[in-house]
Design an enzyme around this catalytic site. Structure first.
Site, PDB file in Angstrom:
ATOM      1  N   TYR A 150      33.783  82.076   4.131  1.00 31.27           N
ATOM      2  CA  TYR A 150      34.192  83.386   3.622  1.00 31.27           C
ATOM      3  C   TYR A 150      35.327  84.031   4.405  1.00 31.27           C
ATOM      4  O   TYR A 150      35.931  85.023   3.955  1.00 31.27           O
ATOM      5  CB  TYR A 150      32.980  84.321   3.559  1.00 31.27           C
ATOM      6  CG  TYR A 150      32.707  85.139   4.805  1.00 31.27           C
ATOM      7  CD1 TYR A 150      32.999  86.496   4.834  1.00 31.27           C
ATOM      8  CD2 TYR A 150      32.151  84.553   5.945  1.00 31.27           C
ATOM      9  CE1 TYR A 150      32.739  87.256   5.969  1.00 31.27           C
ATOM     10  CE2 TYR A 150      31.893  85.299   7.076  1.00 31.27           C
ATOM     11  CZ  TYR A 150      32.185  86.648   7.095  1.00 31.27           C
ATOM     12  OH  TYR A 150      31.933  87.392   8.215  1.00 31.27           O
ATOM     13  N   ASP A 196      22.014  86.700  -7.908  1.00 26.30           N
ATOM     14  CA  ASP A 196      23.277  86.156  -7.407  1.00 26.30           C
ATOM     15  C   ASP A 196      22.973  85.122  -6.328  1.00 26.30           C
ATOM     16  O   ASP A 196      22.935  85.430  -5.139  1.00 26.30           O
ATOM     17  CB  ASP A 196      24.132  87.294  -6.858  1.00 26.30           C
ATOM     18  CG  ASP A 196      25.545  86.853  -6.552  1.00 26.30           C
ATOM     19  OD1 ASP A 196      25.980  85.823  -7.097  1.00 26.30           O
ATOM     20  OD2 ASP A 196      26.224  87.547  -5.774  1.00 26.30           O
ATOM     21  N   GLN A 218      28.380  79.804   3.068  1.00 29.53           N
ATOM     22  CA  GLN A 218      29.121  81.054   2.946  1.00 29.53           C
ATOM     23  C   GLN A 218      29.673  81.559   4.273  1.00 29.53           C
ATOM     24  O   GLN A 218      30.815  82.005   4.351  1.00 29.53           O
ATOM     25  CB  GLN A 218      28.215  82.130   2.329  1.00 29.53           C
ATOM     26  CG  GLN A 218      28.897  83.476   2.115  1.00 29.53           C
ATOM     27  CD  GLN A 218      27.935  84.522   1.563  1.00 29.53           C
ATOM     28  OE1 GLN A 218      26.768  84.236   1.314  1.00 29.53           O
ATOM     29  NE2 GLN A 218      28.415  85.731   1.379  1.00 29.53           N
ATOM     30  N   TYR A 254      29.978  95.002  -4.080  1.00 32.12           N
ATOM     31  CA  TYR A 254      29.147  95.131  -2.879  1.00 32.12           C
ATOM     32  C   TYR A 254      28.682  96.581  -2.804  1.00 32.12           C
ATOM     33  O   TYR A 254      29.068  97.331  -1.917  1.00 32.12           O
ATOM     34  CB  TYR A 254      30.054  94.797  -1.703  1.00 32.12           C
ATOM     35  CG  TYR A 254      29.432  94.113  -0.523  1.00 32.12           C
ATOM     36  CD1 TYR A 254      28.324  93.297  -0.628  1.00 32.12           C
ATOM     37  CD2 TYR A 254      30.026  94.267   0.741  1.00 32.12           C
ATOM     38  CE1 TYR A 254      27.801  92.662   0.481  1.00 32.12           C
ATOM     39  CE2 TYR A 254      29.507  93.627   1.847  1.00 32.12           C
ATOM     40  CZ  TYR A 254      28.402  92.830   1.716  1.00 32.12           C
ATOM     41  OH  TYR A 254      27.891  92.192   2.823  1.00 32.12           O
ATOM     42  N   SER A 303      24.935  82.083 -11.193  1.00 34.53           N
ATOM     43  CA  SER A 303      24.409  83.445 -11.215  1.00 34.53           C
ATOM     44  C   SER A 303      23.501  83.547 -12.432  1.00 34.53           C
ATOM     45  O   SER A 303      23.936  83.286 -13.555  1.00 34.53           O
ATOM     46  CB  SER A 303      25.535  84.480 -11.309  1.00 34.53           C
ATOM     47  OG  SER A 303      26.402  84.388 -10.196  1.00 34.53           O
ATOM     48  N   HIS A 334      22.181  96.521   1.421  1.00 36.07           N
ATOM     49  CA  HIS A 334      22.504  95.107   1.271  1.00 36.07           C
ATOM     50  C   HIS A 334      23.738  94.742   2.100  1.00 36.07           C
ATOM     51  O   HIS A 334      23.760  93.715   2.787  1.00 36.07           O
ATOM     52  CB  HIS A 334      22.743  94.788  -0.204  1.00 36.07           C
ATOM     53  CG  HIS A 334      23.212  93.395  -0.461  1.00 36.07           C
ATOM     54  ND1 HIS A 334      22.467  92.290  -0.125  1.00 36.07           N
ATOM     55  CD2 HIS A 334      24.357  92.919  -1.020  1.00 36.07           C
ATOM     56  CE1 HIS A 334      23.131  91.191  -0.470  1.00 36.07           C
ATOM     57  NE2 HIS A 334      24.276  91.551  -1.001  1.00 36.07           N
ATOM     58  N   GLU A 374      19.540  87.021  -4.414  1.00 38.82           N
ATOM     59  CA  GLU A 374      19.896  88.431  -4.300  1.00 38.82           C
ATOM     60  C   GLU A 374      19.538  89.102  -5.624  1.00 38.82           C
ATOM     61  O   GLU A 374      20.150  88.824  -6.659  1.00 38.82           O
ATOM     62  CB  GLU A 374      21.398  88.609  -4.034  1.00 38.82           C
ATOM     63  CG  GLU A 374      21.844  88.133  -2.660  1.00 38.82           C
ATOM     64  CD  GLU A 374      23.331  88.373  -2.429  1.00 38.82           C
ATOM     65  OE1 GLU A 374      23.996  88.868  -3.363  1.00 38.82           O
ATOM     66  OE2 GLU A 374      23.819  88.060  -1.341  1.00 38.82           O
TER      67      GLU A 374
END
Length: 331
Positions: free
Chosen positions: A294, A283, A290, A174, A307, A179, A248
């Site tokens: 998550y 991605d 999600q 990350y 991916s 982002h 992404e």
């Protein structure tokens, strides 16, 4: 009749063996004179490669000039899989180039390029990666072996690109503040967008290596549990197809060189010696799945169903001239 036929066959075989034996020296002489050994002192340096021009026709706006020389794997129309590089709109078959003996200065005469994937080549140290790239640049700019090399240039539209290597592990970091903030707003609101630990430690999770695919591979929309308001304790989730499939645009790093043992980290100062190159990475994210799944351990099925990576690994040597200073870090 059988005996007579066998005698005739053996006579023919003996004649062929005699001809091959008698002509082997002349054949070897023809082979040795057809390939001109590379003068290693003529191999371009980093400083010189910006001035190189290839004898292969390359469009001025191509992403694959002789200054690039990425590495990838492709499948020929006959189904055989090869390692190659790209120059303009052509793929150079490095398997065939190694068979010609043009990688004599590499370990095992460049036998690594006779594999179906890049793992063996990536297992060498960085100086070998750089040397191989410069030899290829030489072959595509110097005309001494042009008549041999051009036989193994294939139209990019006549081959199919495949994954460049066997991917043993995949970690998603990350690493972009913008982002991380945007996704944080999406799931937690502006007030709690960026978690405090992001500023101090690398935030990441392990993805699924087996679902990394190459560009143009069809993507199947995932199914999972959907819940509009994750804080609504009275309404159970529903099972269905993702309705918020997101992309992404990221950068993927491929690592190589000598492996480190468990418990012995690679120093940051040595990281460049292990980064083989970079690809673009999409991605894929099932956002509605999600946001429900998550908590508390992070991404799961919403992030590991697929991916997509670009097929060509661009080396750090090729990207060196594009380096920019990092933004000021706070703290």
């Amino acid at each position: 009749v059988f005996s007579s036929s066998m005698q005739s066959a053996l006579f023919i075989i003996d004649s062929i063996i005699d001809q091959v034996t008698n002509n082997s020296d002349s054949f070897n002489n023809i082979l040795s004179t057809s390939v001109i050994d590379i003068n290693m002192s003529s191999i371009p340096t980093f400083e010189e490669e910006c001035k190189l021009e290839s004898w292969v026709k390359v469009s001025p706006d191509s992403h694959f000039p002789i200054q690039n020389i990425p590495f990838g794997c492709f499948e020929k129309p006959d189904g055989s899989q090869r390692i190659g590089t790209r120059i303009g709109d052509f793929v150079l078959d490095l398997y065939e180039i190694s068979k010609l003996g043009l990688f004599k200065s590499l370990p095992e005469n460049g036998k690594c390029f006779q594999s179906k994937v890049l793992n063996d080549f990536m297992g060498y140290d960085k100086p070998i990666w750089s040397k191989a790239r410069h030899i290829i640049q030489y072959l595509l700019s110097n005309t001494s072996n042009k008549s041999l090399v051009e036989k193994y240039l294939y139209d990019i539209n006549k081959v199919e690109m495949v994954l460049p290597c066997k991917i043993g592990d995949y970690t998603d970091f990350y690493s972009s503040k913008n982002h991380a903030t945007n996704v944080g707003i999406m799931f937690r609101g502006k007030e709690n967008a960026l978690k405090p630990n992001w500023l101090y430690i690398p935030i990441g999770y392990h993805g699924r290596a087996s679902s990394v695919v190459v560009s143009d591979t069809p993507v199947r929309r995932p199914y999972g549990q959907l819940k509009k308001d994750i804080n609504d304790k009275n309404t159970p989730p529903k099972f269905g197809a993702c309705q918020r499939l997101d992309i992404e645009l990221e950068v993927g790093f491929f690592y190589g060189g000598k492996s480190n043992k468990i418990g012995n980290p690679i120093r940051i100062s040595d990281s460049y010696d292990h980064i083989f190159g970079m690809v673009l990475l999409n991605d894929w994210s099932a956002r509605d799945i999600q946001k429900w799944e998550y908590i508390p351990l992070g991404p799961f099925n919403a992030k590991n169903f697929c991916s997509t990576i670009s097929p060509w690994i661009v080396t750090m040597d090729a990207l060196k001239i594009l380096k920019l200073p990092l933004p000021k870090q706070e703290p």
